[in-house]
Each structure stands twice: as C-alpha cells, then as structure tokens.
Design an enzyme around this catalytic site. Sequence first.
Site, PDB file in Angstrom:
ATOM      1  N   SER A  27       0.989  -1.141  -0.048  1.00  0.00           N
ATOM      2  CA  SER A  27       0.067   0.224   0.069  1.00  0.00           C
ATOM      3  C   SER A  27       0.803   1.383   0.201  1.00  0.00           C
ATOM      4  O   SER A  27       2.187   1.207  -0.002  1.00  0.00           O
ATOM      5  CB  SER A  27      -0.929  -0.009   1.060  1.00  0.00           C
ATOM      6  OG  SER A  27       0.034   0.306   2.256  1.00  0.00           O
ATOM      7  N   LYS A  28       0.333   2.323   0.044  1.00  0.00           N
ATOM      8  CA  LYS A  28       0.804   3.634  -0.028  1.00  0.00           C
ATOM      9  C   LYS A  28       1.881   3.676   1.036  1.00  0.00           C
ATOM     10  O   LYS A  28       2.813   4.456   0.952  1.00  0.00           O
ATOM     11  CB  LYS A  28      -0.156   4.756   0.098  1.00  0.00           C
ATOM     12  CG  LYS A  28      -0.480   5.457  -1.391  1.00  0.00           C
ATOM     13  CD  LYS A  28      -0.706   6.877  -1.126  1.00  0.00           C
ATOM     14  CE  LYS A  28      -0.266   7.518  -2.342  1.00  0.00           C
ATOM     15  NZ  LYS A  28      -0.096   7.465  -3.541  1.00  0.00           N
ATOM     16  N   ARG A  29       1.357   3.276   2.186  1.00  0.00           N
ATOM     17  CA  ARG A  29       2.427   3.540   3.573  1.00  0.00           C
ATOM     18  C   ARG A  29       3.733   2.703   3.343  1.00  0.00           C
ATOM     19  O   ARG A  29       4.556   3.009   4.045  1.00  0.00           O
ATOM     20  CB  ARG A  29       1.402   3.131   4.693  1.00  0.00           C
ATOM     21  CG  ARG A  29       1.830   1.892   5.325  1.00  0.00           C
ATOM     22  CD  ARG A  29       0.865   1.341   6.412  1.00  0.00           C
ATOM     23  NE  ARG A  29       0.386   0.090   5.945  1.00  0.00           N
ATOM     24  CZ  ARG A  29       0.821  -0.905   6.269  1.00  0.00           C
ATOM     25  NH1 ARG A  29       1.843  -1.002   6.956  1.00  0.00           N
ATOM     26  NH2 ARG A  29       0.290  -2.020   5.871  1.00  0.00           N
TER      27      ARG A  29
END
Length: 464
Positions: free
Chosen positions: A238-240
Amino acid sequence: MSGVVTRFAPSPTGHLHIGGARTAIFSWLLARSQGGKFVLRIEDTDQARSSDEMTEAILQSMAWLGLDWDGAPIYQSKRFDVYNRYIDKLIESGQAYYCSCSPDEVEAMREQAREKGLKPKYNGRCRSLGLGPGPGRVVRFKTPLEGKTIFDDLVKGPIAIENEELDDMVIRRADGAPIYNLAVVVDDYELAVTHVLRGDDHVSNTPKQILLYKALGFPVPLFGHVPMILGPDRKKLSKRHGARSVMEYEKEGYLPEALLNYLVRLGWSHGDQEIFSKEELLASFTTSNLTNAAAAFDPDKLLWLNSHYLKAATPRRLALLLDRHLQERGHAGLDLEYLEKIVPHYQPRAKTMVEMADMCEFFVLEDEDLSYDMAAVEKFLTPETRAHLAQIRDRYALIEPFDHAGLEAATQGYLDATGLKFKVLAQPMRVALTGKTTSPGLFETMETLGRQRTLARLARALDL
Ligand code: GLU
C-alpha cells in the site's frame, strides 16, 4: 510475426499502480520477445467507477514505460452488443437459461446450503424451466454438475477445480448488461489472445472462464497468474510502504527504464543478473522464469536502479527532465546548454531527478536571489576570509579562458603569494558561490557558473 498474442486489460477505476504495471510489462515482454502482438483492453464495464480521465492516465503511464500496444485500445463499454450476441447463442444451445429468482431467494438458497455444510450457491431452480426473457430475469450459465476443470498455470503449475464447487454464474444481469467473466472470454477470443498473464487475484475466475470458452467452442488460451506484490513487511502492498502509481514515480524523478527494470525483477529472474536493458529483457524473457513466490517491494533497490540509470543517461536527456523539474519550482526560460553542463556534476550522486533539482538549484537562481545558510555565513565569511575573497575575485576577473585549469592556476597563484592553505579559502568560497556548505568541486562549479555569475556571487558575499 509469431502467433503469440497477449493483452493487458486494466479497469480504469484508478491510476496504474506498480502491480498492474508489472503485469503489463510481463505481457508486453512475452509478446514482443516472440514477435507477437500485444493488445490493450480497457475494462470499463463498471461505468459508475470507471472514468475517461483514469483511462487517459493509464495510457500515459504505459507510454511512459515504453509499453507500446498494437492497434487501438478496445473498450468493453462499447461492446455490449457483441457480448449479448454470444449470450444469446448460449441460451439457444441450451447452455444458459433465464432465471427469475430474486436476489433474496438466491440468498436464501445460499443460506440453506451453508446450513447443510455445503458450498453456498444457487440451487438451479430455473435450470430446466425453459423461461424466456422478462423483467427482473438474469441469464445464468449452466455449469456442468460433474467433472473437473483443469489447467496448467504457467506460473503456478496444474490447478484443478471440481465443477460442482462452481455456481451457475450470472452472465447477463436483469438490466441486460453482460457480466465481467463473459466479456473477458469473448474479448480474449475475438482478439485471438494466446497467453493471459494476470495477477493471481484472478485465479478463481479462470475455471469459470474456461467453462465459458468450452461452451462457446473457443480454443482455451494459456494462463499464468503472478503473485501479488507485498510490502517489505510481507503485508498487502500500500501507499504506506512507499508504493505509488506509475506517474507519481515519474513526478518524483524516476526514469522509466529504472522502474521497468525494477518491476521485471520483482517476480522474474535470469540467473542473478539485476540490470537489464530492454534489449536484454527481450532476448531473455520466458514465462518459465516467472516465480510463484510473492515478492516484496523494496524502495531502496528501486532507488539504486534509478541512480544506475541516471549515471548512464545522456546529459542532454537529463537536462530536459531537469528543466521540467526546475520549472515546477518557478524557474522559467532556463538555458538548456547551461543545464546540460550542470547535469554531469550530479549524475554520480543524485538518486532521483527531484534530488538533482534540489541539489543544483543554486546554479539557476539569479545571483541576487541566492539564499544563504546564515550559520555558514557567520562561520566562514569572517572579515579575514572576505578580504581574501575580494583579492581572489580580482584575479578571477582576468582569467582567459574562464575554465577549470585557469581557475586552479589563479587560485594556486594566490595561495603561493600569501602562503595560505586552500582549505582556509575553500568553504568561504563555497558559501559565497552556492549559499551552502556542500557542492560539487569548486573549480568545476565555477567553470559551470561562468565568469559573470562567479564574480557577481563573490561580490555579493562580500556585502552580506
Ligand atoms: N480488469 C482486470 C483487472 O484490472 C484484469 C482482468 C484480466 O486480466 O483478465 O484486474
């Protein structure tokens, strides 16, 4: 041209992310390495969630990565009539049927199956009622009640599913819209696709699709399902984890060949080679080296590859990119030849073009706009060093030509005359010329700045 045809079939419900890009790259490589065809299909049947803007962004991302496709993209939203023709054929041949059961009734059937400890599915009530079309009626596919559907996945090996596990899937909704699995099969057949490479989130669709191929009398293509990309912590990416869309990497100053090289190696290998030109990839790509182990995204390795490709790129190409990044910071009308001289100073050290723009901004600022690290000014521009800078500036004014050798000789002349060590002057000069305490070597920095900027900046520093 060989008979190999592959396709990439994104749903334009969001930007192209690195998982999708990797699937596209594998499909492209398979087609191009075999002299085959690569087609692009936009799966925009979910019209509420799809948008032209996202389609545009996907096409732009593909073009940036250098993944060219054959012919015009196919849009599923424009092909409902085609899908419906095939659905009608299935009805005519008795392989599909109208079903009048309401969603609540179907849910009750599922519940009943669950209570009996069976797989929840539609119980086939309308299968042999011979119903015709009517409001609220869907069309269902008559899934064989026995036997197995088997395929030899190019990545995962043999996969077998008992047909009785599968539902009589809906292939046309009550509103007349065809269902995804049917559309994919019809398109892949009409496009003569021979190899379907896609993410393994689709592996459960494959047996259903194979049954449709068989019912329609179509040859079944080969399938390969690649595992999802994971984050460094082995959780869903994911983005994180620092993963971004393809065009965000472009904005952050990555080169397309770096992202391409990175993504290919995430799930495919050729010995222990890490760096591949496009030509090398085309020469060595085969599906047999796709791995079935989920790979973890590693932002540092991507940066490492990007530095590699930045070093290898021509200064001209990077100057054009640098110009764009500097324009975004408000520097308009820059001289490309000047940028082309700046770039080589940073090719050995910048990991991205954004980093390069950060590091080199002092070169392009107007002399009067240069900002100074005031702590460095306090520390290095003392009355004593200022006096030396004034003198050395006078010597620099006379150098002809104004280049590295001339600057070095003039500086040495001053050091010899005064008995000073270079290190006494180096940081004060650097602060005066760049506003900060780190920069490329002083003589090359001054040569690139040129006489006018060098003298103006030394003069300005004397007045700080
Ligand atoms: N549209 C699907 C997706 O974006 C791809 C389906 C396929 O490749 O068959 O996941």
